[in-house]
Motif scaffolding. Structure first.
Motif, mmCIF file in Angstrom:
data_model
loop_
_atom_site.group_PDB
_atom_site.id
_atom_site.type_symbol
_atom_site.label_atom_id
_atom_site.label_comp_id
_atom_site.label_asym_id
_atom_site.label_seq_id
_atom_site.Cartn_x
_atom_site.Cartn_y
_atom_site.Cartn_z
ATOM 1 N N CYS A 72 -45.461 33.282 30.545
ATOM 2 C CA CYS A 72 -44.410 34.457 30.452
ATOM 3 C C CYS A 72 -45.220 35.598 29.725
ATOM 4 O O CYS A 72 -45.970 35.394 28.810
ATOM 5 C CB CYS A 72 -43.157 34.205 29.794
ATOM 6 S SG CYS A 72 -42.199 32.868 30.731
ATOM 7 N N ARG A 84 -38.024 34.526 37.304
ATOM 8 C CA ARG A 84 -36.822 33.915 37.000
ATOM 9 C C ARG A 84 -36.707 32.974 36.041
ATOM 10 O O ARG A 84 -35.761 32.735 35.088
ATOM 11 C CB ARG A 84 -36.152 33.431 38.464
ATOM 12 C CG ARG A 84 -35.797 34.594 39.564
ATOM 13 C CD ARG A 84 -34.966 33.988 40.647
ATOM 14 N NE ARG A 84 -35.657 33.090 41.298
ATOM 15 C CZ ARG A 84 -34.820 31.862 41.409
ATOM 16 N NH1 ARG A 84 -33.722 31.695 41.224
ATOM 17 N NH2 ARG A 84 -35.617 30.580 42.082
ATOM 18 N N ASP A 87 -37.208 34.907 32.806
ATOM 19 C CA ASP A 87 -36.157 35.508 32.356
ATOM 20 C C ASP A 87 -35.154 34.592 31.615
ATOM 21 O O ASP A 87 -34.549 34.796 30.716
ATOM 22 C CB ASP A 87 -35.429 36.257 33.521
ATOM 23 C CG ASP A 87 -36.174 37.318 34.039
ATOM 24 O OD1 ASP A 87 -37.060 37.727 33.129
ATOM 25 O OD2 ASP A 87 -36.129 37.484 35.147
ATOM 26 N N LEU A 88 -34.940 33.435 32.174
ATOM 27 C CA LEU A 88 -33.816 32.266 31.540
ATOM 28 C C LEU A 88 -34.314 31.891 30.390
ATOM 29 O O LEU A 88 -33.464 31.811 29.399
ATOM 30 C CB LEU A 88 -33.817 31.002 32.636
ATOM 31 C CG LEU A 88 -33.150 29.916 32.170
ATOM 32 C CD1 LEU A 88 -31.690 30.227 32.284
ATOM 33 C CD2 LEU A 88 -33.341 28.799 32.634
ATOM 34 N N ALA A 90 -36.345 33.714 28.180
ATOM 35 C CA ALA A 90 -35.872 34.994 27.305
ATOM 36 C C ALA A 90 -34.654 35.093 26.959
ATOM 37 O O ALA A 90 -34.114 35.369 25.846
ATOM 38 C CB ALA A 90 -36.270 36.047 27.947
ATOM 39 N N GLU A 91 -33.600 34.640 27.812
ATOM 40 C CA GLU A 91 -32.259 34.723 27.552
ATOM 41 C C GLU A 91 -31.775 33.683 26.471
ATOM 42 O O GLU A 91 -31.117 33.910 25.588
ATOM 43 C CB GLU A 91 -31.182 34.603 28.795
ATOM 44 C CG GLU A 91 -31.435 35.728 29.556
ATOM 45 C CD GLU A 91 -30.780 35.354 30.922
ATOM 46 O OE1 GLU A 91 -29.778 34.607 31.167
ATOM 47 O OE2 GLU A 91 -30.716 36.308 31.715
ATOM 48 N N ALA A 92 -32.418 32.527 26.732
ATOM 49 C CA ALA A 92 -32.283 31.515 25.760
ATOM 50 C C ALA A 92 -32.455 31.918 24.443
ATOM 51 O O ALA A 92 -31.833 31.595 23.261
ATOM 52 C CB ALA A 92 -32.643 30.047 26.158
ATOM 53 N N GLU A 94 -33.002 35.028 22.958
ATOM 54 C CA GLU A 94 -32.109 35.993 22.679
ATOM 55 C C GLU A 94 -30.736 35.259 21.875
ATOM 56 O O GLU A 94 -30.356 35.640 20.996
ATOM 57 C CB GLU A 94 -31.958 36.692 23.531
ATOM 58 C CG GLU A 94 -33.002 37.901 23.635
ATOM 59 C CD GLU A 94 -32.734 38.798 25.049
ATOM 60 O OE1 GLU A 94 -31.700 39.114 25.084
ATOM 61 O OE2 GLU A 94 -33.628 39.286 25.584
ATOM 62 N N SER A 95 -30.591 34.350 22.578
ATOM 63 C CA SER A 95 -29.123 33.690 22.054
ATOM 64 C C SER A 95 -29.209 32.668 21.212
ATOM 65 O O SER A 95 -28.132 32.066 20.393
ATOM 66 C CB SER A 95 -28.268 33.195 23.311
ATOM 67 O OG SER A 95 -29.096 32.041 23.799
ATOM 68 N N ASP A 97 -30.514 29.543 21.622
ATOM 69 C CA ASP A 97 -30.380 28.237 22.298
ATOM 70 C C ASP A 97 -31.512 27.683 22.478
ATOM 71 O O ASP A 97 -32.802 28.562 22.972
ATOM 72 C CB ASP A 97 -29.749 28.521 23.502
ATOM 73 C CG ASP A 97 -28.207 28.722 23.302
ATOM 74 O OD1 ASP A 97 -27.739 28.394 22.299
ATOM 75 O OD2 ASP A 97 -27.512 29.504 24.173
ATOM 76 N N ASN A 147 -28.891 23.518 33.270
ATOM 77 C CA ASN A 147 -28.987 24.689 32.348
ATOM 78 C C ASN A 147 -30.432 25.205 32.359
ATOM 79 O O ASN A 147 -30.696 26.490 32.095
ATOM 80 C CB ASN A 147 -28.607 24.251 31.033
ATOM 81 C CG ASN A 147 -26.856 24.038 31.113
ATOM 82 O OD1 ASN A 147 -26.329 24.738 31.887
ATOM 83 N ND2 ASN A 147 -26.379 23.325 30.240
#
Length: 156
Positions: A72, A84, A87-88, A90-92, A94-95, A97, A147
């Motif tokens: 990435c 994709r 992106d998943l 990166a979202e994890a 940021e949150s 998780d 997930n």
């Protein structure tokens, strides 16, 4: 005899202590060579790049089975859905998780079977070494797998 050994030890220590400053005074101080430039996304001294090897077997989708490389920033490698998947992840991040944490051994999971699919993810994510195994053995593991789609393929 003990007194003689003690005096010898003290005299030897004194002689060595006196010789050490003289030896260092004669030796010139040499500068250290420059350090090589470090590569990677270094934040606080940690490499935060994502480099993962994803190995999938018996997913029910022959094109999804195999070993794939995922990198990435920028998205790349041999992973079929690299952008994709990045992106998943990166979202994890940021949150806060961590999708690679195993299921708690004390978790109450439904005893449904999701098929023989298995996967292993190894490498580096957010500066941490990853070595995670996935299956679809019960409800908790199925949820954990789902997930992480599209890093892992949709199992049939």
């Amino acid at each position: 005899m003990l007194r003689r050994l003690t005096l010898t030890a003290v005299a030897s220590f004194a002689a060595l202590s006196a010789a050490t400053p003289a030896a260092t005074a004669v030796t010139p101080v040499l500068p250290l060579p420059p350090l090589p430039v470090l590569q990677g996304d270094w934040v606080g001294g940690r490499d935060t790049a994502t480099r993962l090897t994803v190995t999938v077997s018996e997913s029910g989708n022959p094109t999804a089975d195999g070993t794939f490389e995922l990198q990435c920033d920028p998205a790349g490698g041999t992973h079929p859905a690299a952008q994709r998947a990045c992106d998943l992840l990166a979202e994890a991040a940021e949150s806060g998780d961590n999708p690679f944490v195993p299921t708690d051994r004390n978790a109450m999971c439904t005893q449904q079977a999701g098929g023989p699919a298995a996967a292993r993810v190894q490498g580096t994510w957010q500066g941490e070494n990853i070595d995670a195994r996935f299956s679809r053995a019960n409800g908790c593991e199925i949820s954990r797998w789902n997930n992480l789609v599209p890093v892992l393929p949709s199992a049939r």
